[in-house]
Scaffold this active site. Structure first.
Site, PDB file in Angstrom:
ATOM      1  N   HIS A 141       0.817  -1.217   0.000  1.00 49.33           N
ATOM      2  CA  HIS A 141       0.000   0.000   0.000  1.00 49.33           C
ATOM      3  C   HIS A 141       0.849   1.264   0.000  1.00 49.33           C
ATOM      4  CE1 HIS A 141       1.018  -0.541   4.248  1.00 49.33           C
ATOM      5  NE2 HIS A 141       0.744   0.746   4.422  1.00 49.33           N
ATOM      6  N   ASP A 178       0.613   4.929   1.947  1.00 49.91           N
ATOM      7  CA  ASP A 178      -0.091   5.416   3.131  1.00 49.91           C
ATOM      8  C   ASP A 178      -1.157   6.463   2.801  1.00 49.91           C
ATOM      9  OD1 ASP A 178       1.312   3.859   4.997  1.00 49.91           O
ATOM     10  OD2 ASP A 178       2.955   5.310   5.058  1.00 49.91           O
ATOM     11  N   HIS A 184       4.731  -0.036   0.221  1.00 54.31           N
ATOM     12  CA  HIS A 184       5.428  -0.848   1.222  1.00 54.31           C
ATOM     13  C   HIS A 184       4.515  -1.925   1.774  1.00 54.31           C
ATOM     14  CE1 HIS A 184       3.588   2.483   3.399  1.00 54.31           C
ATOM     15  NE2 HIS A 184       3.582   1.733   4.490  1.00 54.31           N
ATOM     16  N   ARG A 233       5.490   6.132  13.978  1.00 55.11           N
ATOM     17  CA  ARG A 233       5.456   6.637  12.601  1.00 55.11           C
ATOM     18  C   ARG A 233       4.972   8.080  12.549  1.00 55.11           C
ATOM     19  NH1 ARG A 233       1.574   4.131   8.006  1.00 55.11           N
ATOM     20  NH2 ARG A 233       0.397   6.036   8.341  1.00 55.11           N
TER      21      ARG A 233
END
Ligand code: SIN
Length: 282
Positions: free
Chosen positions: A102, A104, A258, A273
């Protein structure tokens, strides 16, 4: 290759990813160093730093060198830090998050430029993250498929996450906010975007968030999308990063996808994150 007096860039594979050495990202950095780091990100799609010691404040400060911080609209945040998202799998969790290829938050009208993931605790083995170079994916796509999708748009939705909050939260420690609205976010993006800094074209669709091609039903879209997903994850477009405590990965959300590998059952992994603001995909 040395790009400035201290920074060294070592490519990880022939397709994407590079490790950067000679920089302590918890310290104030010169404008020249920030420029070199940004260039390495553009050149390699994802860059990795080792052996960093980052407080949440230092993680935020490093992120801010590349743009404004964006808070995740779906996942809960680290207490006291609305723009830091915990990515945690406890030893007794069955599932992680991010275990599909995907990009983000592509369900947002303005998806983030990039994400910076910092390893606070990692299993001895397992829990690697894989990245795929979407420029190469586009460059190597068979001609008839390129012609079919170039110039078309697709809808991206957050319903993969928000339509089943209870089910997803049950097996995961990274929690979707309980008050998140189902299908609140729906964005229309080009299927092939032109990177706003490099000017290169890259494929911009992903399994969890791309819902349907504009003008087609989901059922009509899926056979085409599934071919694109299969091509996007071919090993020759990817790199795989093995984490250590103190590693930080910074990926360009515009040009790489990723995948977080869930192969460490019974072990704990804890990451933080942040995300940097991007621009409207064109
Ligand atoms: C994500 O941001 O999708 C999670 C990546 C990871 O945990 O490796």
């Amino acid at each position: 290759m040395k790009v400035s007096s201290s920074l060294e860039v070592k490519p990880l594979t022939g397709s994407c990813g590079a490790e950067l050495f000679g920089v302590d990202i918890s310290q104030p950095l010169s404008a020249a160093s920030v420029k070199d780091i940004r260039q390495a990100l553009l050149d390699h799609g994802v860059i990795f730093f080792r052996d960093q010691t980052l407080t949440p404040e230092a993680h935020r400060a490093f992120t801010l060198l590349f743009g404004d911080l964006v808070s995740n609209p779906v996942y809960a945040h680290v207490e006291g830090f609305p723009d830091i998202m915990p990515v945690v799998k406890e030893a007794n969790d069955k599932y992680n998050i991010g275990d599909t290829w995907h990009s983000d938050m592509s369900y947002m009208d303005v998806p983030p430029l990039g994400s910076l993931l910092y390893a606070r605790e990692v299993p001895e083995v397992g829990g690697d993250t894989l990245f795929s170079n979407m420029y190469l994916v586009w460059d190597t796509l068979p001609g008839p498929l390129r012609e079919m999708i170039d110039g078309r748009n697709a809808y991206h939705s957050d319903r993969y996450l928000t339509s089943r909050v209870t089910e997803r939260n049950a097996g995961r420690s990274s929690k979707i906010k309980l008050d998140v609205q189902p299908s609140e976010r729906l964005a229309l993006h080009p299927m092939v975007r032109t990177h706003d800094e490099t000017g290169r074209k890259c494929l911009y669709v992903n399994f969890p968030f791309t819902w349907a091609i504009e003008g087609m039903s989901r059922e009509e879209s899926l056979p085409i999308l599934n071919q694109l997903y299969a091509h996007s994850s071919r090993p020759e477009f990817t790199c795989r990063f093995r984490w250590r405590k103190g590693s930080l990965a910074f990926w360009d959300n515009r040009s790489v996808m990723h995948y977080a590998c869930n192969d460490y059952q019974g072990k704990r992994r804890e990451m933080h994150r942040t995300t940097v603001a991007g621009t409207v995909p064109r």
